[in-house]
Design a protein around this motif. Sequence first.
Motif, PDB file in Angstrom:
ATOM      1  N   SER A   1       5.235   8.856   4.024  1.00 53.39           N
ATOM      2  CA  SER A   1       5.515   9.071   5.678  1.00 53.39           C
ATOM      3  C   SER A   1       5.648  10.503   6.118  1.00 53.39           C
ATOM      4  N   LEU A   2       5.823  11.295   4.538  1.00 51.98           N
ATOM      5  CA  LEU A   2       6.132  13.240   4.680  1.00 51.98           C
ATOM      6  C   LEU A   2       7.991  12.870   5.161  1.00 51.98           C
ATOM      7  N   ALA A   3       8.777  12.375   4.980  1.00 52.26           N
ATOM      8  CA  ALA A   3      10.336  11.809   5.339  1.00 52.26           C
ATOM      9  C   ALA A   3      10.875  13.191   4.098  1.00 52.26           C
ATOM     10  N   ASN A   4      10.230  13.000   3.185  1.00 50.47           N
ATOM     11  CA  ASN A   4      10.679  13.199   1.525  1.00 50.47           C
ATOM     12  C   ASN A   4      10.376  15.158   1.995  1.00 50.47           C
ATOM     13  N   LYS A   5       9.570  14.918   2.404  1.00 53.22           N
ATOM     14  CA  LYS A   5       9.389  16.516   3.350  1.00 53.22           C
ATOM     15  C   LYS A   5      10.416  17.100   3.878  1.00 53.22           C
ATOM     16  N   GLY A   6      10.479  16.912   4.942  1.00 53.92           N
ATOM     17  CA  GLY A   6      11.151  17.028   5.962  1.00 53.92           C
ATOM     18  C   GLY A   6      12.624  16.777   5.364  1.00 53.92           C
ATOM     19  N   LEU A   7      13.181  15.725   4.718  1.00 52.09           N
ATOM     20  CA  LEU A   7      14.745  16.031   3.809  1.00 52.09           C
ATOM     21  C   LEU A   7      14.409  16.731   3.147  1.00 52.09           C
ATOM     22  N   GLU A   8      14.142  17.635   2.094  1.00 50.22           N
ATOM     23  CA  GLU A   8      13.583  18.621   1.764  1.00 50.22           C
ATOM     24  C   GLU A   8      13.882  20.490   2.711  1.00 50.22           C
ATOM     25  N   VAL A   9      13.384  20.109   3.953  1.00 49.43           N
ATOM     26  CA  VAL A   9      12.857  21.084   4.739  1.00 49.43           C
ATOM     27  C   VAL A   9      14.447  21.329   5.537  1.00 49.43           C
ATOM     28  N   ILE A  10      14.744  20.255   5.944  1.00 53.94           N
ATOM     29  CA  ILE A  10      17.097  20.202   5.965  1.00 53.94           C
ATOM     30  C   ILE A  10      17.346  20.430   4.709  1.00 53.94           C
TER      31      ILE A  10
ATOM     32  N   GLU B   1      17.022   5.827   6.994  1.00 56.83           N
ATOM     33  CA  GLU B   1      17.441   4.782   5.805  1.00 56.83           C
ATOM     34  C   GLU B   1      17.096   3.703   6.175  1.00 56.83           C
ATOM     35  N   VAL B   2      17.358   3.568   7.529  1.00 62.68           N
ATOM     36  CA  VAL B   2      17.401   1.971   7.715  1.00 62.68           C
ATOM     37  C   VAL B   2      16.430   1.556   8.776  1.00 62.68           C
ATOM     38  N   ALA B   3      15.361   2.475   9.138  1.00 59.12           N
ATOM     39  CA  ALA B   3      14.305   2.165   9.157  1.00 59.12           C
ATOM     40  C   ALA B   3      13.380   1.984   7.834  1.00 59.12           C
ATOM     41  N   VAL B   4      13.748   2.633   7.056  1.00 55.20           N
ATOM     42  CA  VAL B   4      12.728   2.366   5.707  1.00 55.20           C
ATOM     43  C   VAL B   4      13.051   1.269   5.218  1.00 55.20           C
TER      44      VAL B   4
ATOM     45  N   GLN C   1       0.662  -0.957  -0.073  1.00 54.57           N
ATOM     46  CA  GLN C   1       0.012   0.140   0.389  1.00 54.57           C
ATOM     47  C   GLN C   1       0.468   1.386   0.106  1.00 54.57           C
ATOM     48  N   ALA C   2       1.883   1.233   0.553  1.00 53.44           N
ATOM     49  CA  ALA C   2       2.667   1.849   0.726  1.00 53.44           C
ATOM     50  C   ALA C   2       3.779   3.085  -1.223  1.00 53.44           C
ATOM     51  N   LEU C   3       3.886   1.740  -1.312  1.00 53.11           N
ATOM     52  CA  LEU C   3       4.590   1.677  -2.947  1.00 53.11           C
ATOM     53  C   LEU C   3       3.454   1.916  -3.385  1.00 53.11           C
ATOM     54  N   GLN C   4       1.781   2.653  -3.419  1.00 59.63           N
ATOM     55  CA  GLN C   4       1.561   3.311  -4.734  1.00 59.63           C
ATOM     56  C   GLN C   4       0.869   4.098  -4.601  1.00 59.63           C
ATOM     57  N   HIS C   5       1.587   4.919  -4.545  1.00 53.69           N
ATOM     58  CA  HIS C   5       1.673   6.632  -4.982  1.00 53.69           C
ATOM     59  C   HIS C   5       1.037   7.154  -5.554  1.00 53.69           C
ATOM     60  N   PRO C   6      -0.222   7.885  -5.355  1.00 49.57           N
ATOM     61  CA  PRO C   6      -1.244   8.714  -6.165  1.00 49.57           C
ATOM     62  C   PRO C   6      -0.495   9.075  -7.644  1.00 49.57           C
ATOM     63  N   THR C   7       0.147  10.095  -7.527  1.00 52.10           N
ATOM     64  CA  THR C   7       0.394  11.210  -8.604  1.00 52.10           C
ATOM     65  C   THR C   7       1.863  10.530  -9.054  1.00 52.10           C
ATOM     66  N   TRP C   8       3.490  10.393  -7.955  1.00 53.13           N
ATOM     67  CA  TRP C   8       4.164   9.894  -8.561  1.00 53.13           C
ATOM     68  C   TRP C   8       4.780   8.421  -8.806  1.00 53.13           C
ATOM     69  N   ASN C   9       5.830   8.486  -9.645  1.00 49.55           N
ATOM     70  CA  ASN C   9       6.153   6.931 -10.103  1.00 49.55           C
ATOM     71  C   ASN C   9       7.619   7.047  -9.468  1.00 49.55           C
ATOM     72  N   MET C  10       7.755   6.902  -8.482  1.00 48.57           N
ATOM     73  CA  MET C  10       9.728   6.974  -8.462  1.00 48.57           C
ATOM     74  C   MET C  10      10.187   5.490  -7.537  1.00 48.57           C
TER      75      MET C  10
ATOM     76  N   ILE D   1      12.019   6.470  -2.105  1.00 48.71           N
ATOM     77  CA  ILE D   1      11.311   7.887  -2.034  1.00 48.71           C
ATOM     78  C   ILE D   1      10.571   6.899  -2.106  1.00 48.71           C
ATOM     79  N   THR D   2       9.153   6.538  -2.933  1.00 43.52           N
ATOM     80  CA  THR D   2       7.931   6.574  -2.269  1.00 43.52           C
ATOM     81  C   THR D   2       7.602   6.017  -0.436  1.00 43.52           C
ATOM     82  N   ILE D   3       8.357   5.238   0.025  1.00 43.39           N
ATOM     83  CA  ILE D   3       7.856   4.933   1.740  1.00 43.39           C
ATOM     84  C   ILE D   3       8.188   6.081   2.265  1.00 43.39           C
ATOM     85  N   ASP D   4       9.647   6.630   2.156  1.00 43.29           N
ATOM     86  CA  ASP D   4       9.443   8.779   2.228  1.00 43.29           C
ATOM     87  C   ASP D   4       8.645   9.877   1.694  1.00 43.29           C
TER      88      ASP D   4
END
Length: 289
Positions: free
Chosen positions: A43-52, A158-161, A24-33, A37-40
């Motif tokens: 979880s919104l971790a990808n946006k977290g990394l962009e904030v950093i 990274e380890v958790a994902v 389910q987590a790998l079924q992104h509604p708009t992006w093919n990645m 990065i799809t799991i991120d």
Amino acid sequence: IITASGGPFRTLSRDELENVTVEQALQHPTWNMGKKITIDSASLANKGLEVIEANRLFDFEAKDIQVVVHPQSLIHSMVRTNDGMLYAQISDPDMKHPIFNALTWPENKQSCMNEFDLFDQTMTFYRPRMIDFPMLSYAFEVAQRGKAYTIAYNAANEVAVSAFLEKKISFMAIPRIVRSTLDKDWNHMPSSFEDVFAAIALFRPGPMQNIDTYIKRKKGEEKIDYLVPELEELLKPTYGILIYQEQIMQAASIMAGYSLGEADILRRAMSKKKEDILIKEKDKFISRA
């Protein structure tokens, strides 16, 4: 202002998030990645990394960075000018656009992709649910705290994902693992690339048990002990701790005269936990050491 799609679980409750699957987590509604990065994104971790990234690479203070959930993924970023106006970068959700931009920068060249069509488009925006998706709030926290906290955030995620993709942990265990990592003392400034590499490597399953020891030794709070004097030069950069697989190979060579090929067999056996091979290598190592 950074936009986030919200991922596949944007509308799920906290209780529902506890039971989502890898599929389910790998079924992104708009992006093919890619998978990570799809799991991120889920979880919104990808946006977290962009904030950093915005904080570290473009010198924006964390308080001046905003994240808005935009499910259609048409607006990819916005800038607010001093007069309060917003300027947006809009395109179809296709990774070819940023790739083309990166390849042709600093020029603005014409591409072969279709131009974005504004007609019949719908755009909606929501505040991110920081409590239900804590990876984003943790990113703001580490961006503000600085020091080695941003490294710890990235490495622990990274380890958790990876563990989630291997179905060893649940989806909501990802932020719990990252939180437990951030609760450690990362209040030291990396002084070299070696410090950065070591901090990342420490989050692998083997070296992970030495995180507290590494931090204490780096800060001078604990004496550095070497297994044997012959390994001092090899282990000095990592404060007496075997962190890298390359160090295992070099240690086998120094202590037992292993060739590069033999050392690589040992390394792979340790990495894959091949007990039968490790028993044979143990006897070989002892007889040669």
